[in-house]
Design an enzyme around this catalytic site. Structure first.
Site, PDB file in Angstrom:
ATOM      1  N   SER A 139       0.854  -1.175   0.000  1.00  0.00           N
ATOM      2  CA  SER A 139       0.000   0.000   0.000  1.00  0.00           C
ATOM      3  C   SER A 139       0.897   1.234   0.000  1.00  0.00           C
ATOM      4  O   SER A 139       1.709   1.411   0.904  1.00  0.00           O
ATOM      5  CB  SER A 139      -0.890  -0.035   1.251  1.00  0.00           C
ATOM      6  OG  SER A 139      -1.661   1.137   1.349  1.00  0.00           O
ATOM      7  N   LYS A 165      -0.926  -0.921  -4.515  1.00  0.00           N
ATOM      8  CA  LYS A 165      -2.144  -0.153  -4.217  1.00  0.00           C
ATOM      9  C   LYS A 165      -1.705   1.268  -3.923  1.00  0.00           C
ATOM     10  O   LYS A 165      -0.845   1.491  -3.074  1.00  0.00           O
ATOM     11  CB  LYS A 165      -2.846  -0.784  -3.017  1.00  0.00           C
ATOM     12  CG  LYS A 165      -3.748   0.141  -2.217  1.00  0.00           C
ATOM     13  CD  LYS A 165      -4.571  -0.641  -1.221  1.00  0.00           C
ATOM     14  CE  LYS A 165      -4.803   0.150   0.055  1.00  0.00           C
ATOM     15  NZ  LYS A 165      -5.537  -0.658   1.060  1.00  0.00           N
ATOM     16  N   LEU A 166      -2.313   2.217  -4.625  1.00  0.00           N
ATOM     17  CA  LEU A 166      -1.972   3.627  -4.421  1.00  0.00           C
ATOM     18  C   LEU A 166      -3.129   4.333  -3.734  1.00  0.00           C
ATOM     19  O   LEU A 166      -4.284   4.226  -4.152  1.00  0.00           O
ATOM     20  CB  LEU A 166      -1.674   4.293  -5.774  1.00  0.00           C
ATOM     21  CG  LEU A 166      -1.350   5.792  -5.716  1.00  0.00           C
ATOM     22  CD1 LEU A 166      -0.071   6.066  -4.925  1.00  0.00           C
ATOM     23  CD2 LEU A 166      -1.238   6.374  -7.134  1.00  0.00           C
ATOM     24  N   LYS A 167      -2.799   5.091  -2.697  1.00  0.00           N
ATOM     25  CA  LYS A 167      -3.805   5.916  -2.025  1.00  0.00           C
ATOM     26  C   LYS A 167      -4.107   7.119  -2.917  1.00  0.00           C
ATOM     27  O   LYS A 167      -3.184   7.704  -3.509  1.00  0.00           O
ATOM     28  CB  LYS A 167      -3.251   6.401  -0.672  1.00  0.00           C
ATOM     29  CG  LYS A 167      -3.007   5.275   0.323  1.00  0.00           C
ATOM     30  CD  LYS A 167      -4.309   4.753   0.869  1.00  0.00           C
ATOM     31  CE  LYS A 167      -4.074   3.724   1.968  1.00  0.00           C
ATOM     32  NZ  LYS A 167      -5.342   3.238   2.532  1.00  0.00           N
ATOM     33  N   ASP A 193      -6.997   3.224  -3.564  1.00  0.00           N
ATOM     34  CA  ASP A 193      -7.793   3.273  -2.331  1.00  0.00           C
ATOM     35  C   ASP A 193      -8.045   4.734  -1.962  1.00  0.00           C
ATOM     36  O   ASP A 193      -7.095   5.481  -1.696  1.00  0.00           O
ATOM     37  CB  ASP A 193      -7.031   2.562  -1.200  1.00  0.00           C
ATOM     38  CG  ASP A 193      -7.830   2.484   0.099  1.00  0.00           C
ATOM     39  OD1 ASP A 193      -8.984   2.952   0.128  1.00  0.00           O
ATOM     40  OD2 ASP A 193      -7.276   1.952   1.087  1.00  0.00           O
ATOM     41  N   ASN A 195     -10.117   5.760   0.608  1.00  0.00           N
ATOM     42  CA  ASN A 195     -10.493   5.955   2.010  1.00  0.00           C
ATOM     43  C   ASN A 195     -11.628   6.976   2.163  1.00  0.00           C
ATOM     44  O   ASN A 195     -11.523   7.933   2.926  1.00  0.00           O
ATOM     45  CB  ASN A 195      -9.287   6.361   2.865  1.00  0.00           C
ATOM     46  CG  ASN A 195      -8.337   5.198   3.102  1.00  0.00           C
ATOM     47  OD1 ASN A 195      -7.224   5.183   2.576  1.00  0.00           O
ATOM     48  ND2 ASN A 195      -8.762   4.213   3.874  1.00  0.00           N
ATOM     49  N   GLU A 218     -11.004   0.976  -4.169  1.00  0.00           N
ATOM     50  CA  GLU A 218     -11.376   0.657  -2.786  1.00  0.00           C
ATOM     51  C   GLU A 218     -12.011   1.880  -2.129  1.00  0.00           C
ATOM     52  O   GLU A 218     -11.430   2.970  -2.135  1.00  0.00           O
ATOM     53  CB  GLU A 218     -10.090   0.227  -2.046  1.00  0.00           C
ATOM     54  CG  GLU A 218     -10.287  -0.213  -0.614  1.00  0.00           C
ATOM     55  CD  GLU A 218      -8.957  -0.628   0.035  1.00  0.00           C
ATOM     56  OE1 GLU A 218      -7.953  -0.827  -0.688  1.00  0.00           O
ATOM     57  OE2 GLU A 218      -8.927  -0.727   1.266  1.00  0.00           O
ATOM     58  N   ASP A 243     -14.013  -1.348   1.999  1.00  0.00           N
ATOM     59  CA  ASP A 243     -13.167  -1.541   3.177  1.00  0.00           C
ATOM     60  C   ASP A 243     -13.968  -1.023   4.373  1.00  0.00           C
ATOM     61  O   ASP A 243     -14.673  -1.781   5.050  1.00  0.00           O
ATOM     62  CB  ASP A 243     -11.843  -0.786   2.961  1.00  0.00           C
ATOM     63  CG  ASP A 243     -10.927  -0.755   4.182  1.00  0.00           C
ATOM     64  OD1 ASP A 243     -11.336  -1.226   5.257  1.00  0.00           O
ATOM     65  OD2 ASP A 243      -9.794  -0.238   4.076  1.00  0.00           O
ATOM     66  N   LYS A 267     -10.509  -7.100   6.907  1.00  0.00           N
ATOM     67  CA  LYS A 267      -9.585  -6.734   7.998  1.00  0.00           C
ATOM     68  C   LYS A 267     -10.213  -7.239   9.284  1.00  0.00           C
ATOM     69  O   LYS A 267     -11.276  -6.735   9.691  1.00  0.00           O
ATOM     70  CB  LYS A 267      -9.434  -5.212   8.098  1.00  0.00           C
ATOM     71  CG  LYS A 267      -8.689  -4.566   6.955  1.00  0.00           C
ATOM     72  CD  LYS A 267      -8.640  -3.055   7.154  1.00  0.00           C
ATOM     73  CE  LYS A 267      -7.914  -2.383   6.004  1.00  0.00           C
ATOM     74  NZ  LYS A 267      -8.040  -0.906   6.080  1.00  0.00           N
ATOM     75  N   GLY A 295      -4.686  -4.429   5.362  1.00  0.00           N
ATOM     76  CA  GLY A 295      -3.666  -4.214   6.396  1.00  0.00           C
ATOM     77  C   GLY A 295      -3.965  -2.946   7.153  1.00  0.00           C
ATOM     78  O   GLY A 295      -4.671  -2.061   6.651  1.00  0.00           O
TER      79      GLY A 295
END
Ligand code: OSB
Ligand code: MG
Length: 374
Positions: A139, A165-167, A193, A195, A218, A243, A267, A295
């Site tokens: 990540s 995985k890139l934020k 992702d 968030n 995500e 998530d 998770k 994670g």
């Protein structure tokens, strides 16, 4: 098993580089570990757990201090009263306390580990894991520039990570994604992702991500927006992955039935423990929904336990189970090592790793002992 004492060890572990998400920038891993001692037919046994709650309530409503508080005031007293405590009944005993899944999960982990030690069993065997190693994804946090994003991802690809995985967040999405595809081509697993940083109003913007062959997006929308993710999924080709929204097996069932999740990030901490997490794995397998192991920047303890869960057959996509050195100069257990794009599933008794007492002492910022009220 009869619970005798609990010690909560708060630790602060420096990160090798700051980790930035749409909601915060971290420079240390702050969490608490649970050390629980039990009377058992084999004498006294100690089990360890790890809370994935972050230092502030920005990923979910829990945070380190809330977990310690609810454990001391509400959760530990319930478990001290149980005469025959088993891993499988922890969440049932704690069911009247609303919420606090991460605090409950940390306690359940400690009970699981003690029970595994009592039975001389590895976590992989207990769960029914089917592989010896699991593919290791990484990540990648939001970087200051597009060039830096390309440089950092190039480094992880060179190390051999099985997927990236890139934020992302508004203003830091299309440009870095396009640059990464341009630099490294289409031939590697790449996902993003958010968030929860977008709203459904951003649908036409998010649709532009369909041009980059992403494995999945995500959690673009808010935690409570399962139905809205279902709407967004109809407008995008990129598979929708949840998530934050999946806090229980029931939420997973709702998301699947609403078409809001082609993929689920599992998770254990977010759903109240490994046993609930396995239920979600089973539910998704029955519905043909792909899962992967998320994670929470765990120490080697949580990382080892995660690798065991990820060895179940439904985990068909690489998870966020990177090597310890992705985040830490020095882990608090044996290092979890990424090699050839994978991480071994521990085979030792319990979680297969142990807390190094001298490192714990060095990294500990506080501790609290909780005993039964006489
Ligand atoms: O959204 O998956 C997330 C870390 C903290 C909180 C939320 C998330 C993450 C990560 C890190 O992406 C994954 C890892 O531990 O490697
Ligand atoms: Mg996420």
């Amino acid at each position: 098993m009869k619970l005798k004492s609990i010690t909560l060890h708060q630790v602060s572990i420096p990160l090798v580089t700051p980790f930035e998400t749409s909601f915060m920038r971290e420079t240390e891993k702050d969490c608490y570990l649970v050390e629980a001692t039990f009377d058992t037919p084999k004498g006294e046994i100690t089990g360890w757990g790890e809370s994935v709650a972050m230092i502030s309530p920005l990923y979910s409503s829990e945070y380190v201090a809330s977990g310690i508080d609810v454990t001391k005031r509400w959760l530990a007293p319930i478990l001290f009263d149980v005469d025959d405590l088993t891993a499988e009944t922890v969440s049932w005993h704690l069911r009247h306390v609303i919420g606090h899944p991460m605090a409950k999960s940390a306690l359940e982990m400690a009970v699981i580990e003690a029970q595994l030690k009592l039975n001389d069993q590895s976590f992989k065997t207990y769960l029914g894991g089917v592989v010896d190693s699991v593919p290791s994804g990484v990540s990648v946090g939001i970087q200051d520039s597009v060039e830096e994003t390309v440089r950092v991802i190039g480094g992880y690809l060179d190390e051999g990570y099985a997927r990236i995985k890139l934020k992302i967040k508004p203003g830091k999405d299309i440009a870095p994604i396009a640059a990464v595809r341009k630099a490294f081509g289409d031939d590697f697993g790449f996902q993003v992702d958010a968030n929860a940083a977008y709203t459904l109003v951003d649908a036409s913007h998010l649709r532009r991500l369909d041009d980059y062959g992403l494995l999945l997006i995500e959690q673009p929308l808010g935690e409570a927006d399962i139905r809205q993710h279902g709407e967004l999924a109809k407008l995008m080709e990129t598979p929708m992955c949840l998530d934050e929204s999946i806090d229980s097996a029931e939420a997973a069932a709702d998301a699947i039935s609403m078409g809001a999740a082609a993929v689920i990030n599992i998770k254990p901490g977010r759903v109240g423990g490994f046993i609930e997490a396995k239920k979600i794995h089973d539910l998704c397998a029955a519905h043909g929904v792909a899962v992967w192991h998320g994670g929470m920047v765990e120490t080697g303890l949580g990382r080892a336990a995660n690798a065991a869960l990820a060895s179940l057959p439904g985990f068909t996509l690489p998870g966020d189970i990177s090597g310890s050195n992705r985040f830490f100069h020095e882990d608090i257990t044996e290092e979890i090592v990424m090699y050839d794009g994978k991480v071994d599933v521990p085979t030792g008794v319990g979680f297969g790793v142990s807390i190094d007492p001298s490192r714990l002492e060095k990294l500990r910022t506080d501790s609290l002992q909780i005993l039964p009220q006489s």
